[in-house]
Design a protein around this motif. Sequence first.
Motif, PDB file in Angstrom:
ATOM      1  N   PRO A 155       6.285   1.282  -5.036  1.00  0.00           N
ATOM      2  CA  PRO A 155       6.820   1.388  -6.398  1.00  0.00           C
ATOM      3  C   PRO A 155       6.725   0.071  -7.174  1.00  0.00           C
ATOM      4  CG  PRO A 155       8.602   1.421  -4.791  1.00  0.00           C
ATOM      5  CD  PRO A 155       7.317   1.480  -4.016  1.00  0.00           C
ATOM      6  N   HIS A 156       6.760  -1.050  -6.479  1.00  0.00           N
ATOM      7  CA  HIS A 156       6.646  -2.351  -7.157  1.00  0.00           C
ATOM      8  C   HIS A 156       5.221  -2.556  -7.671  1.00  0.00           C
ATOM      9  CE1 HIS A 156      10.597  -3.026  -5.554  1.00  0.00           C
ATOM     10  NE2 HIS A 156      10.135  -2.825  -4.329  1.00  0.00           N
ATOM     11  N   CYS A 157       4.244  -2.159  -6.870  1.00  0.00           N
ATOM     12  CA  CYS A 157       2.846  -2.243  -7.306  1.00  0.00           C
ATOM     13  C   CYS A 157       2.627  -1.345  -8.520  1.00  0.00           C
ATOM     14  CB  CYS A 157       1.906  -1.831  -6.172  1.00  0.00           C
ATOM     15  SG  CYS A 157       1.984  -2.912  -4.726  1.00  0.00           S
ATOM     16  N   HIS A 158       3.242  -0.183  -8.498  1.00  0.00           N
ATOM     17  CA  HIS A 158       3.156   0.733  -9.634  1.00  0.00           C
ATOM     18  C   HIS A 158       3.737   0.072 -10.887  1.00  0.00           C
ATOM     19  CE1 HIS A 158       3.885   3.822 -12.468  1.00  0.00           C
ATOM     20  NE2 HIS A 158       4.408   4.739 -11.721  1.00  0.00           N
ATOM     21  N   VAL A 166      -4.101   7.352 -10.275  1.00  0.00           N
ATOM     22  CA  VAL A 166      -3.601   7.575  -8.914  1.00  0.00           C
ATOM     23  C   VAL A 166      -2.138   7.137  -8.827  1.00  0.00           C
ATOM     24  CG1 VAL A 166      -3.821   6.940  -6.484  1.00  0.00           C
ATOM     25  CG2 VAL A 166      -5.875   7.424  -7.840  1.00  0.00           C
ATOM     26  N   PHE A 167      -1.835   5.942  -9.367  1.00  0.00           N
ATOM     27  CA  PHE A 167      -0.439   5.482  -9.386  1.00  0.00           C
ATOM     28  C   PHE A 167       0.444   6.475 -10.137  1.00  0.00           C
ATOM     29  CE2 PHE A 167      -1.833   1.082  -8.334  1.00  0.00           C
ATOM     30  CZ  PHE A 167      -0.884   0.792  -7.371  1.00  0.00           C
ATOM     31  N   THR A 168      -0.017   6.950 -11.282  1.00  0.00           N
ATOM     32  CA  THR A 168       0.753   7.897 -12.089  1.00  0.00           C
ATOM     33  C   THR A 168       0.992   9.194 -11.326  1.00  0.00           C
ATOM     34  OG1 THR A 168      -0.111   6.954 -14.135  1.00  0.00           O
ATOM     35  CG2 THR A 168       0.774   9.189 -14.264  1.00  0.00           C
ATOM     36  N   ALA A 169      -0.052   9.696 -10.673  1.00  0.00           N
ATOM     37  CA  ALA A 169       0.095  10.951  -9.922  1.00  0.00           C
ATOM     38  C   ALA A 169       1.123  10.805  -8.800  1.00  0.00           C
ATOM     39  CB  ALA A 169      -1.260  11.365  -9.347  1.00  0.00           C
ATOM     40  N   ILE A 170       1.062   9.706  -8.083  1.00  0.00           N
ATOM     41  CA  ILE A 170       1.953   9.515  -6.937  1.00  0.00           C
ATOM     42  C   ILE A 170       3.389   9.233  -7.366  1.00  0.00           C
ATOM     43  CG2 ILE A 170       2.466   7.967  -4.988  1.00  0.00           C
ATOM     44  CD1 ILE A 170      -0.610   7.785  -4.574  1.00  0.00           C
ATOM     45  N   HIS A 171       3.571   8.344  -8.347  1.00  0.00           N
ATOM     46  CA  HIS A 171       4.924   7.892  -8.690  1.00  0.00           C
ATOM     47  C   HIS A 171       5.590   8.688  -9.809  1.00  0.00           C
ATOM     48  CE1 HIS A 171       4.899   4.518  -5.943  1.00  0.00           C
ATOM     49  NE2 HIS A 171       3.619   4.397  -6.250  1.00  0.00           N
ATOM     50  N   ASP A 172       4.818   9.127 -10.781  1.00  0.00           N
ATOM     51  CA  ASP A 172       5.419   9.843 -11.905  1.00  0.00           C
ATOM     52  C   ASP A 172       5.381  11.363 -11.718  1.00  0.00           C
ATOM     53  OD1 ASP A 172       5.797   7.340 -13.017  1.00  0.00           O
ATOM     54  OD2 ASP A 172       3.989   7.447 -14.253  1.00  0.00           O
ATOM     55  N   LYS A 173       4.266  11.861 -11.175  1.00  0.00           N
ATOM     56  CA  LYS A 173       4.114  13.308 -10.992  1.00  0.00           C
ATOM     57  C   LYS A 173       4.477  13.760  -9.582  1.00  0.00           C
ATOM     58  CE  LYS A 173       0.629  13.552 -14.563  1.00  0.00           C
ATOM     59  NZ  LYS A 173      -0.769  13.870 -14.883  1.00  0.00           N
ATOM     60  N   LYS A 174       4.772  12.792  -8.703  1.00  0.00           N
ATOM     61  CA  LYS A 174       5.216  13.063  -7.323  1.00  0.00           C
ATOM     62  C   LYS A 174       4.191  13.869  -6.508  1.00  0.00           C
ATOM     63  CE  LYS A 174       9.049  11.034  -8.353  1.00  0.00           C
ATOM     64  NZ  LYS A 174       9.076   9.601  -8.236  1.00  0.00           N
ATOM     65  N   VAL A 175       2.898  13.657  -6.771  1.00  0.00           N
ATOM     66  CA  VAL A 175       1.836  14.310  -6.000  1.00  0.00           C
ATOM     67  C   VAL A 175       1.763  13.643  -4.631  1.00  0.00           C
ATOM     68  CG1 VAL A 175      -0.662  14.693  -5.861  1.00  0.00           C
ATOM     69  CG2 VAL A 175       0.522  14.904  -8.069  1.00  0.00           C
ATOM     70  N   ARG A 176       1.631  14.438  -3.592  1.00  0.00           N
ATOM     71  CA  ARG A 176       1.512  13.931  -2.229  1.00  0.00           C
ATOM     72  C   ARG A 176       0.149  14.311  -1.672  1.00  0.00           C
ATOM     73  NH1 ARG A 176       4.592  10.885  -3.748  1.00  0.00           N
ATOM     74  NH2 ARG A 176       6.819  11.028  -3.585  1.00  0.00           N
ATOM     75  N   LEU A 177      -0.484  13.389  -0.966  1.00  0.00           N
ATOM     76  CA  LEU A 177      -1.809  13.658  -0.410  1.00  0.00           C
ATOM     77  C   LEU A 177      -1.777  14.802   0.590  1.00  0.00           C
ATOM     78  CD1 LEU A 177      -3.182  10.063   0.182  1.00  0.00           C
ATOM     79  CD2 LEU A 177      -3.700  11.612  -1.684  1.00  0.00           C
TER      80      LEU A 177
END
Length: 129
Positions: free
Chosen positions: A57-60, A113-124
């Motif tokens: 989350p800090h990198c985001h 990719v950051f947006t998908a993971i952190h904002d949209k909560k997409v999981r691989l």
Amino acid sequence: MRSLKGWLRLSAAAMLVAAGVATAQAPGKDFQTINPPQPTDTGNKVEVIEFFSYGCPHCHSLQGPLRAWLKRKPPDVEFKRVPAVFQESWVPLARLYFTVEAMGAIDTLHHDVFTAIHDKKVRLQDPKV
């Protein structure tokens, strides 16, 4: 040889300076100069390396200021990204970065990719992805 903690502190300080967050840093107090300077792939250019994880989350949070800095970085600065892998679960995220890089799509997809993971909560692991 520096400890991992020391390298992380040095990397974090470098990123804060690069992002324009930190100012008036004093050698020996706020950072240690590496002497002799380490060789770089870019010759005489200053090399700024971002060690990151898409899952961090800090990198985001740093991506906005970093993108702004990249638009105005000096011509004698070369910027590189290196995905960090501190545990096995981070390997797929590093592979994702290298896939996007191999596609030549870092400029268009890295932030997404950051947006998908952190904002949209997409999981691989999600089979719908």
